[in-house]
Motif scaffolding. Structure first.
Motif, mmCIF file in Angstrom:
data_model
loop_
_atom_site.group_PDB
_atom_site.id
_atom_site.type_symbol
_atom_site.label_atom_id
_atom_site.label_comp_id
_atom_site.label_asym_id
_atom_site.label_seq_id
_atom_site.Cartn_x
_atom_site.Cartn_y
_atom_site.Cartn_z
ATOM 1 N N VAL A 65 0.811 -1.107 0.037
ATOM 2 C CA VAL A 65 0.025 -0.104 -0.025
ATOM 3 C C VAL A 65 0.845 1.137 0.291
ATOM 4 C CG1 VAL A 65 -1.662 1.410 1.282
ATOM 5 C CG2 VAL A 65 -1.881 -1.074 1.403
ATOM 6 N N LEU A 66 0.594 2.097 -0.968
ATOM 7 C CA LEU A 66 1.368 3.239 -1.085
ATOM 8 C C LEU A 66 0.341 4.531 -0.912
ATOM 9 C CD1 LEU A 66 3.904 4.929 -1.787
ATOM 10 C CD2 LEU A 66 3.231 4.746 -4.118
ATOM 11 N N VAL A 67 0.729 5.445 -0.042
ATOM 12 C CA VAL A 67 -0.121 6.681 0.237
ATOM 13 C C VAL A 67 0.452 8.031 -0.244
ATOM 14 C CG1 VAL A 67 -1.559 8.332 1.903
ATOM 15 C CG2 VAL A 67 -1.169 5.633 2.212
ATOM 16 N N SER A 68 -0.010 8.665 -1.012
ATOM 17 C CA SER A 68 0.756 10.042 -1.407
ATOM 18 C C SER A 68 -0.211 11.155 -1.575
ATOM 19 C CB SER A 68 1.140 9.571 -2.993
ATOM 20 O OG SER A 68 2.222 10.753 -3.089
ATOM 21 N N GLY A 69 0.394 12.218 -1.192
ATOM 22 C CA GLY A 69 -0.462 13.359 -0.930
ATOM 23 C C GLY A 69 0.441 14.532 -1.502
ATOM 24 N N CYS A 70 0.099 16.008 -1.122
ATOM 25 C CA CYS A 70 0.809 17.120 -1.132
ATOM 26 C C CYS A 70 1.893 17.082 -0.425
ATOM 27 C CB CYS A 70 -0.240 18.315 -1.042
ATOM 28 S SG CYS A 70 -1.875 18.275 -1.904
ATOM 29 N N HIS A 71 2.893 17.837 -0.851
ATOM 30 C CA HIS A 71 3.979 18.086 0.159
ATOM 31 C C HIS A 71 3.534 18.817 1.258
ATOM 32 C CE1 HIS A 71 7.181 16.918 -2.408
ATOM 33 N NE2 HIS A 71 6.662 17.272 -3.532
ATOM 34 N N PRO A 72 4.296 18.876 2.425
ATOM 35 C CA PRO A 72 3.830 19.651 3.745
ATOM 36 C C PRO A 72 3.691 20.932 3.307
ATOM 37 C CG PRO A 72 5.373 17.850 4.267
ATOM 38 C CD PRO A 72 5.328 17.683 2.681
ATOM 39 N N ARG A 73 2.896 21.722 3.946
ATOM 40 C CA ARG A 73 2.511 23.080 3.536
ATOM 41 C C ARG A 73 1.967 23.491 2.246
ATOM 42 N NH1 ARG A 73 4.202 25.466 8.098
ATOM 43 N NH2 ARG A 73 6.060 24.873 9.228
ATOM 44 N N ASP A 74 1.660 22.475 1.465
ATOM 45 C CA ASP A 74 0.964 22.413 0.335
ATOM 46 C C ASP A 74 -0.338 21.874 0.235
ATOM 47 O OD1 ASP A 74 2.943 23.708 -0.887
ATOM 48 O OD2 ASP A 74 3.750 22.358 -2.031
ATOM 49 N N CYS A 75 -0.751 21.304 1.204
ATOM 50 C CA CYS A 75 -2.276 20.738 1.381
ATOM 51 C C CYS A 75 -3.310 21.600 1.087
ATOM 52 C CB CYS A 75 -2.363 20.135 3.049
ATOM 53 S SG CYS A 75 -4.161 19.365 2.962
ATOM 54 N N HIS A 76 -4.270 21.521 0.109
ATOM 55 C CA HIS A 76 -5.314 22.481 -0.001
ATOM 56 C C HIS A 76 -6.073 22.467 1.055
ATOM 57 C CE1 HIS A 76 -3.204 21.798 -3.856
ATOM 58 N NE2 HIS A 76 -4.311 22.352 -4.646
ATOM 59 N N TYR A 77 -6.274 21.649 1.982
ATOM 60 C CA TYR A 77 -6.902 21.950 3.018
ATOM 61 C C TYR A 77 -6.109 22.279 4.447
ATOM 62 C CZ TYR A 77 -10.133 19.670 0.017
ATOM 63 O OH TYR A 77 -10.991 19.416 -0.942
ATOM 64 N N SER A 78 -4.808 22.845 4.089
ATOM 65 C CA SER A 78 -4.168 23.402 5.012
ATOM 66 C C SER A 78 -3.246 22.702 5.763
ATOM 67 C CB SER A 78 -4.756 24.394 6.054
ATOM 68 O OG SER A 78 -4.138 25.063 6.771
ATOM 69 N N GLU A 79 -3.944 21.607 6.610
ATOM 70 C CA GLU A 79 -2.930 20.774 7.324
ATOM 71 C C GLU A 79 -3.305 19.231 7.395
ATOM 72 O OE1 GLU A 79 -5.466 22.455 11.276
ATOM 73 O OE2 GLU A 79 -3.448 23.433 10.646
ATOM 74 N N GLY A 80 -4.252 18.838 6.254
ATOM 75 C CA GLY A 80 -4.641 17.496 6.539
ATOM 76 C C GLY A 80 -3.453 16.612 6.271
ATOM 77 N N ASN A 81 -2.284 17.106 5.410
ATOM 78 C CA ASN A 81 -1.388 16.050 5.330
ATOM 79 C C ASN A 81 -0.485 15.954 6.546
ATOM 80 O OD1 ASN A 81 -0.324 18.586 4.786
ATOM 81 N ND2 ASN A 81 0.786 17.986 2.805
#
Ligand code: FES
Length: 151
Positions: A65-81
């Motif tokens: 399983v691989l999880v991938s998201g926005c870089h830290p500080r680039d989350c479109h919901y501010s702090e989800g990542n």
């Protein structure tokens, strides 16, 4: 077109809609060769990522399983990542308790413009899973899923 030798394995990728899904799309549009083992589940944000999604996938027979998201500080919901990172770090410690090899799980950050990076991340992770081989059957997987209310 498969780029890995041998049998295709079952790898589940949980990707945030805004960054990594876009990065995977960018890699596809640029026609970068990628392993065909990955099956993508699109999430609004990695902050939506319940660690039990990973446990359920691996107990149900996924090889990785691989999880991938926005870089830290680039989350479109501010702090989800940031929430995701905390949960997924704890998950790494917890996986051996369930009988799952933590090497079968990874999380990363890839932006929508990083098609080349996406290709590298997914290829490296898929190679790692191929080295581990197909996931061994986990004793009492059905009972564990039921106990976690996932069955
Ligand atoms: Fe991509 Fe939050 S929107 S990780």
């Amino acid at each position: 077109m498969p780029v890995m030798d041998g049998r295709e394995l079952r790898i589940v990728g949980f990707l945030c809609n805004w960054c990594s899904y876009g990065g995977a799309d960018t890699a596809g549009v640029a026609r970068f060769d990628q392993p065909t083992d990955l099956r993508v589940v699109r999430l609004p944000c990695t902050g939506r990522m319940d660690p039990l999604f990973v446990v359920k996938a691996l107990l149900s027979g996924a090889d990785g399983v691989l999880v991938s998201g926005c870089h830290p500080r680039d989350c479109h919901y501010s702090e989800g990542n940031f929430y995701a990172r905390r949960r997924l770090e704890v998950l790494k410690q917890f996986l051996p308790v369930t009988g799952i090899d933590p090497e079968r799980f990874e999380y990363t950050w890839v932006s929508a413009s990083e098609g080349q990076k996406w290709q590298e991340v997914v290829t490296k992770f898929t190679e790692r899973i191929h080295l581990l081989g197909p996931s061994p059957a986990i004793a009492d997987a059905a009972e564990k899923l039921k106990a976690a209310n996932l069955g």
